[in-house]
Design an enzyme around this catalytic site. Structure first.
Site, PDB file in Angstrom:
ATOM      1  N   GLU A 280      -6.454   3.586  -6.068  1.00  0.00           N
ATOM      2  CA  GLU A 280      -7.767   3.728  -5.437  1.00  0.00           C
ATOM      3  C   GLU A 280      -8.304   5.075  -5.877  1.00  0.00           C
ATOM      4  O   GLU A 280      -7.771   6.118  -5.489  1.00  0.00           O
ATOM      5  CB  GLU A 280      -7.645   3.655  -3.905  1.00  0.00           C
ATOM      6  CG  GLU A 280      -9.007   3.571  -3.250  1.00  0.00           C
ATOM      7  CD  GLU A 280      -8.988   3.868  -1.754  1.00  0.00           C
ATOM      8  OE1 GLU A 280      -9.887   3.392  -1.054  1.00  0.00           O
ATOM      9  OE2 GLU A 280      -8.087   4.593  -1.272  1.00  0.00           O
TER      10      GLU A 280
ATOM     11  N   HIS B 285     -11.139  -4.078   2.896  1.00  0.00           N
ATOM     12  CA  HIS B 285     -11.086  -3.746   4.320  1.00  0.00           C
ATOM     13  C   HIS B 285     -11.923  -2.511   4.664  1.00  0.00           C
ATOM     14  O   HIS B 285     -12.058  -2.178   5.840  1.00  0.00           O
ATOM     15  CB  HIS B 285      -9.630  -3.507   4.731  1.00  0.00           C
ATOM     16  CG  HIS B 285      -9.043  -2.315   4.048  1.00  0.00           C
ATOM     17  ND1 HIS B 285      -8.812  -2.270   2.692  1.00  0.00           N
ATOM     18  CD2 HIS B 285      -8.678  -1.104   4.526  1.00  0.00           C
ATOM     19  CE1 HIS B 285      -8.325  -1.074   2.380  1.00  0.00           C
ATOM     20  NE2 HIS B 285      -8.236  -0.354   3.466  1.00  0.00           N
ATOM     21  N   ASP B 286     -12.451  -1.817   3.664  1.00  0.00           N
ATOM     22  CA  ASP B 286     -13.290  -0.638   3.924  1.00  0.00           C
ATOM     23  C   ASP B 286     -14.775  -0.915   3.687  1.00  0.00           C
ATOM     24  O   ASP B 286     -15.607  -0.030   3.896  1.00  0.00           O
ATOM     25  CB  ASP B 286     -12.910   0.516   2.987  1.00  0.00           C
ATOM     26  CG  ASP B 286     -11.525   1.062   3.259  1.00  0.00           C
ATOM     27  OD1 ASP B 286     -11.092   1.059   4.430  1.00  0.00           O
ATOM     28  OD2 ASP B 286     -10.871   1.506   2.289  1.00  0.00           O
TER      29      ASP B 286
ATOM     30  N   ASP C  56       0.846  -1.183   0.000  1.00  0.00           N
ATOM     31  CA  ASP C  56       0.000   0.000   0.000  1.00  0.00           C
ATOM     32  C   ASP C  56       0.886   1.238   0.000  1.00  0.00           C
ATOM     33  O   ASP C  56       1.805   1.342   0.814  1.00  0.00           O
ATOM     34  CB  ASP C  56      -0.865  -0.004   1.271  1.00  0.00           C
ATOM     35  CG  ASP C  56      -2.325   0.248   0.980  1.00  0.00           C
ATOM     36  OD1 ASP C  56      -2.633   1.354   0.503  1.00  0.00           O
ATOM     37  OD2 ASP C  56      -3.145  -0.646   1.240  1.00  0.00           O
TER      38      ASP C  56
ATOM     39  N   ASP D 130      -3.200   4.336  -2.317  1.00  0.00           N
ATOM     40  CA  ASP D 130      -4.286   4.838  -1.488  1.00  0.00           C
ATOM     41  C   ASP D 130      -4.802   6.188  -2.003  1.00  0.00           C
ATOM     42  O   ASP D 130      -4.000   7.111  -2.221  1.00  0.00           O
ATOM     43  CB  ASP D 130      -3.741   4.996  -0.053  1.00  0.00           C
ATOM     44  CG  ASP D 130      -4.825   5.188   0.968  1.00  0.00           C
ATOM     45  OD1 ASP D 130      -5.713   4.325   1.047  1.00  0.00           O
ATOM     46  OD2 ASP D 130      -4.787   6.192   1.692  1.00  0.00           O
TER      47      ASP D 130
END
Ligand code: GLC
Ligand code: CA
Length: 537
Positions: free
Chosen positions: A250, A314-315, A98, A199
């Site tokens: 993202e 994970h979100d 990430d 990210d």
């Protein structure tokens, strides 16, 4: 389109702090990931994406970084990481990390120095503004707070943060800062990693016009601002093009036309993206919208850029809970959703636990939740006088903690995740839903994933094939084709709790994969079938 290893890859996302704890401190760790690499390999994935494990005060579970070059204690050591990387490579797995460079932690030395005084040499690494009429510069919100501006009393200015107060945004206009970031990226790439998941990468450039917005809750003003493509092209030129790596951005708040600007191969920015049209526009399943989104992105990127397919991470609440049926049809539904992500155009992403049909959770009290987004929102709404119970209930379905509970390995204590106290409660259904139990089932979700992945690997039509939606209007059934050369795959899915008539004439002998044993011409609830024909047939 040009064929590349990453277009053909399946990515397995490891939220390491909830994966496997090997020292009993209640947090998963890099050593736990290393021990489970053979499991990931057995599933058939090619790439492992690790959520951030850099030094961090952990206000936002590692997305608030205080040192980009060091491993946080909870995760382990740099040696642990290097061993993990070596062993992954030895197994033929790639590893992507990430990259969180829209913001740092407020405890990063850059920020500590920057906030000390307006004359600090690091001041310009962040974004500052004088008070306006004694208050914040405008009415913009941030993702995790009622304002994207926080007053810093010592130096008497506001700083800008797209996320929590503890996550000040970096100022990408500063050339020295950009070079620091590129250097850090090279550090990890030189260690041998295979790419980055970037990210909120389309938030790097900030909006220049600081006027109030009409609807501060529509956060799209935080993203896609002028200058963003220049930064990404520079990053590509300075760093990415020198490595055989993959990048996935993202990228919230984009239509296919805007998304293409990030992944158009001729523009040399990113390889692929996560767009959020499904996650943002579909709190629950919406067949019509889903089909439309798939068609639009296929047409929008066709021949020019590469998409990704994911229904949770994970979100986002686990897919079988949010978009399927996690009760009486859990197993079939988990497989149906997997069929979608592995046969629609784009790279499939598997979020840990999805491969055994793990479900979301509902905790009874706000004290059981840890998600900073949820807790901050809860406090904000309760402070306005709203009923705490009602606020809690309104936030439960989409709480990010739904997907962050520990991985369920066995039916033993704490689901085999830890011998200590887990940092977040285990989902009580671990007794039934766990890796050990799933693998033993004849109708195992895990084994279906293996089959799907193998099928995709043996037929490029499922990767590079053209996509045609055969049933754009049907409210329960999906039907689409992927064709390449003489191979044609026809995928039929019954995304409903009722039995449905089969919509086409297809030769049963051409059936190559099915998620429920059923010879009937009618499709059972949540049934998925894949047929393959050759032109000559
Ligand atoms: C991304 C991450 C999320 C994090 C946020 C801020 O959306 O996936 O977990 O909170 O960025 O870094
Ligand atoms: Ca641990």
């Amino acid at each position: 389109m040009k064929q590349t290893w990453w277009k053909e890859a399946v990515v397995y996302q490891v939220y390491w702090r909830s994966f496997l704890d090997t020292n009993g401190d209640g947090y998963g760790d890099l050593e736990g990931v290393r021990q489970k690499l053979p499991y990931i390999k057995e599933l058939g994935a090619d790439v492992v994406w690790l959520n951030p494990f850099y030094v961090s005060p952990d206000r936002d579970n590692g997305y608030d970084i205080a040192d980009y070059y060091k491993v946080m204690d909870k995760a382990g050591t740099m040696e642990d990481f290097e061993r993990l990387l070596d062993e992954a490579h030895a197994l033929g797995l790639k590893v992507i990390l990430d990259l969180v460079v829209n913001h740092t932690s407020d405890e990063h030395p850059w920020f500590l120095e920057a906030k000390a005084s307006q004359d600090s040499s690091k001041r310009d690494y962040y974004i500052w503004h004088d008070p306006v009429n004694g208050g914040a510069p405008n009415n913009w919100r941030s993702y995790f707070a009622p304002s994207c501006w926080e007053y810093e009393a010592v130096s008497e200015q506001y700083y800008y943060h797209s996320f929590a107060v503890e996550q000040p945004d970096l100022n990408w206009e500063n050339t020295t800062l950009r070079q620091e970031i590129y250097q850090m990226m090279r550090f990890w790439l030189d260690k041998g990693i295979d790419g980055f998941r970037m990210d909120v990468i389309n938030l790097l450039a900030k909006r220049k016009n600081l006027s109030d917005v009409d609807n501060p809750y529509d956060l799209s003003y935080l993203a896609n601002n002028p200058g963003i493509h220049e930064y990404l092209q520079e990053m590509h030129e300075e760093v990415l093009r020198h490595y055989d790596c993959m990048t996935v951005g993202e990228i919230p708040f984009v239509t296919p036309e805007e998304g293409l600007l990030y992944v158009d191969e001729s523009r040399r920015e990113l390889d692929t993206l996560f767009h959020f049209q499904i996650a943002d526009e579909m709190p629950t399943w919406d067949m019509h919208r889903f089909k439309q989104i798939q068609r639009d992105w296929y047409e929008g990127l066709k021949g020019r850029g590469w998409n990704s397919q994911f229904l949770n991470n994970h979100d986002h609440t686990r897919q079988v809970t949010r978009y399927g049926n996690d009760r009486e049809h859990r197993v079939a539904s988990a497989k149906l959703l997997a069929t979608l992500t592995h046969t629609l155009p784009g790279m499939p992403y598997i979020y840990q636990g999805e491969e055994i049909g793990m479900t979301g959770v509902t905790f009874d009290s706000i004290d059981d939740y840890q998600d900073i987004a949820m807790i901050n929102r809860y406090n904000e709404e309760v402070a306005k006088g709203r009923d705490p119970r009602a606020v809690l209930e309104s936030l439960q379905l989409l709480s990010r903690d739904n997907s962050r509970t520990p991985m369920q390995w066995t039916d033993e204590s704490q689901a085999g995740f830890t011998t200590g106290e887990p940092w977040m409660s285990v989902n009580p259904n671990y007794v039934d839903v766990n890796v050990e139990a799933d693998i033993q089932r004849e109708d195992s979700v895990f084994r279906y994933y293996q089959q799907l992945i193998q099928l995709r690997k043996s037929h490029k039509a499922l990767i590079y094939g053209e996509f045609t939606d055969l049933l754009p209007e049907d409210e329960a059934l999906h039907g689409y084709e992927r064709t390449l050369g003489e191979i044609r795959f026809t995928i039929i899915l019954n995304h409903s709790d009722e039995t449905r008539e089969f919509p086409f004439e297809l030769d049963p002998k051409t059936l190559v994969l099915q998620n429920i044993e059923n010879n009937d011409t009618r499709l059972l609830p949540h049934e998925a079938r894949i047929y393959m024909t050759k032109a000559a047939q």
